[in-house]
Structure formats: structure tokens, C-alpha cells
Design a protein around this motif. Structure first.
Motif, short mmCIF file in Angstrom:
data_model
loop_
_atom_site.label_atom_id
_atom_site.label_comp_id
_atom_site.label_asym_id
_atom_site.label_seq_id
_atom_site.Cartn_x
_atom_site.Cartn_y
_atom_site.Cartn_z
N GLY A 162 2.48 -3.83 4.41
CA GLY A 162 2.03 -2.49 4.85
C GLY A 162 0.52 -2.38 4.98
O GLY A 162 0.01 -1.29 5.24
N THR A 208 0.84 -1.21 0.00
CA THR A 208 0.00 0.00 0.00
C THR A 208 0.87 1.25 0.00
O THR A 208 0.53 2.24 -0.64
N ASP A 262 1.81 9.94 9.43
CA ASP A 262 0.54 9.45 9.97
C ASP A 262 -0.10 8.45 9.02
O ASP A 262 0.35 8.30 7.88
P1 AMP Z 1 5.12 2.15 4.00
O1 AMP Z 1 5.82 2.24 2.67
O2 AMP Z 1 4.36 0.86 4.18
O3 AMP Z 1 6.04 2.44 5.15
O4 AMP Z 1 4.01 3.30 4.00
C1 AMP Z 1 4.36 4.67 3.87
C2 AMP Z 1 3.21 5.54 4.35
O5 AMP Z 1 2.04 5.29 3.56
C3 AMP Z 1 2.74 5.30 5.79
O6 AMP Z 1 3.53 6.00 6.73
C4 AMP Z 1 1.31 5.81 5.73
O7 AMP Z 1 1.26 7.24 5.72
C5 AMP Z 1 0.86 5.35 4.35
N1 AMP Z 1 0.30 3.98 4.41
C6 AMP Z 1 0.79 2.86 3.82
N2 AMP Z 1 0.02 1.80 4.07
C7 AMP Z 1 -1.00 2.24 4.84
C8 AMP Z 1 -2.12 1.62 5.46
N3 AMP Z 1 -2.35 0.29 5.34
N4 AMP Z 1 -2.96 2.40 6.19
C9 AMP Z 1 -2.75 3.72 6.34
N5 AMP Z 1 -1.70 4.37 5.80
C10 AMP Z 1 -0.83 3.65 5.07
#
Ligand code: AMP
Length: 185
Positions: A87, A33, A59
Motif C-alpha cells: 500500500g 500503510t 481518497d
Molecule cells: P489500504 O488498506 O492499503 O487499501 O489503504 C486504505 C486507505 O488508507 C487508502 O484508501 C488511503 O485513504 C489510505 N492510504 C493507505 N496507504 C496510503 C498511501 N501510501 N498514500 C496515501 N493514502 C494511503
């Protein structure tokens, strides 16, 4: 049987790297995600404009937005034989939405663990190498807090489906531990 694996763990634990390797080994798509949201920001879509500042602050994007993009993605034909989620879910509400959307949504949860000092060091290194907008020291701390309060409760939520994997050491060492854990499961 469709293989549905979820990667859980704090930012910097290596979920993205390991999920990409496992996706190649098992021939099932890697659904991140974070990557989909970063893509939306980079291409300036309506979704991207909505989530940009939330992501930059470290956030969480609202559950309904994230659930909608995952729902669409897992219904594409390449996900018929399974997928690796990286994620997502990050909150109990997201996990419940996933369970409602797919019967037996998750077979195995790979929980990657690493020391906080190591996590911060890896994220700062990634900041230098990749220049991600949310890899600065303030945001890193925020993302770790959000992980503890919002995402860690998923470990209990998934209970016996969770395989704990030590995420310290080289990429290859961690990958070997994951393969062993999956084989024993
Ligand atoms: P990541 O690459 O998984 O560390 O995600 C980077 C950012 O994307 C996170 O810090 C959130 O702001 C957003 N994000 C990714 N996946 C989610 C999720 N399942 N729910 C909410 N926000 C998400």
C-alpha cells in the motif's frame, strides 16, 4: 542482502493477504500503510483524526504524512534485513521520497492483477466480513479510480523491477505464483 519487496495492485487484488504470507515465509516485516493508518484512527491519535475523513472517502492521505510514517517504520531495527511494503508508495511523489530515503529502496515489485468485477466482488465480501469503513460501493469505485490515476503510473516508474502476477484464483495458487516469480527474479 536486505530484501525489499513492494506489493503493487488495485484494492482487492490480495496485496494484504499475500504480503502477510510472504512476510512469514521470508521472515521480514510486513509494512502496511493502510493498517498503520487504520490503527491511528482506531486509537484516536492526532494522525488518526487528520486522516479519518480522507480514508472514509476513499481518497489518498497526503504524501508528507504517509512518507513520515513509513520513514519512521523502515528505520526500526527489525527492518534492517528487509521488508515488504503493502500500500506504499501509491504516488510517484511517494516513490521518489522512498528512493531518496533508502539507496536501492526497492529490489522487486510484485504487481498483483485481477479483473475489475472480481476486485469489486472481493471488496464487497470483505465489507460484510470485516466492516471496514471504506468498503462500501461508492468508496470502492473511488478507490479504483484513484488507483488508476495516481498509483498505476508506478508500474512504468519501476520498469524492469516489476513482476506481474495473476491475482485470480485461490490464495494458495496466487502465493505459489508469487514464489515462482521471486525465484525466477
Ligand atoms: P489500504 O488498506 O492499503 O487499501 O489503504 C486504505 C486507505 O488508507 C487508502 O484508501 C488511503 O485513504 C489510505 N492510504 C493507505 N496507504 C496510503 C498511501 N501510501 N498514500 C496515501 N493514502 C494511503
Amino acid at each position: 542482502m536486505a530484501r525489499r519487496i513492494l506489493f503493487l495492485g488495485p484494492p482487492g487484488a490480495g496485496k494484504g493477504t499475500q504480503a502477510a504470507m510472504l512476510s512469514r515465509a521470508l521472515h521480514i516485516p510486513h509494512i502496511s500503510t493502510g493498517a498503520m493508518l487504520r490503527d491511528a484512527v482506531a486509537t484516536g491519535t492526532e494522525l488518526g483524526r487528520k486522516v479519518e475523513s480522507v480514508m472514509a472517502a476513499g481518497d489518498l492521505v497526503s504524501d508528507d504524512l504517509v512518507v513520515a510514517i513509513v520513514d519512521e517504520r523502515i528505520n526500526q531495527s527489525d527492518a534492517n534485513c528487509g521488508y515488504l511494503l503493502d500500500g506504499f508508495p501509491r504516488t510517484i511523489a511517494q516513490a521518489e521520497a522512498l528512493n531518496d530515503a533508502v539507496v536501492n529502496a526497492i529490489g522487486t515489485v510484485v504487481l498483483l492483477e485481477a479483473d475489475t468485477d472480481e476486485l469489486v466482488a472481493r471488496l464487497l465480501k470483505r465489507a460484510e466480513e470485516e466492516g471496514r469503513a471504506d468498503d462500501n460501493e461508492t468508496t470502492i469505485r473511488r478507490r479504483l479510480e484513484v488507483y488508476h490515476s495516481e498509483t498505476e503510473p508506478l508500474i512504468d516508474f519501476y520498469g524492469d523491477a516489476v513482476i506481474r502476477v495473476d491475482g485470480m484464483g485461490s490464495i494458495e495458487e496466487v502465493f505459489a505464483r508469487i514464489m515462482l516469480g521471486l525465484a525466477a527474479n
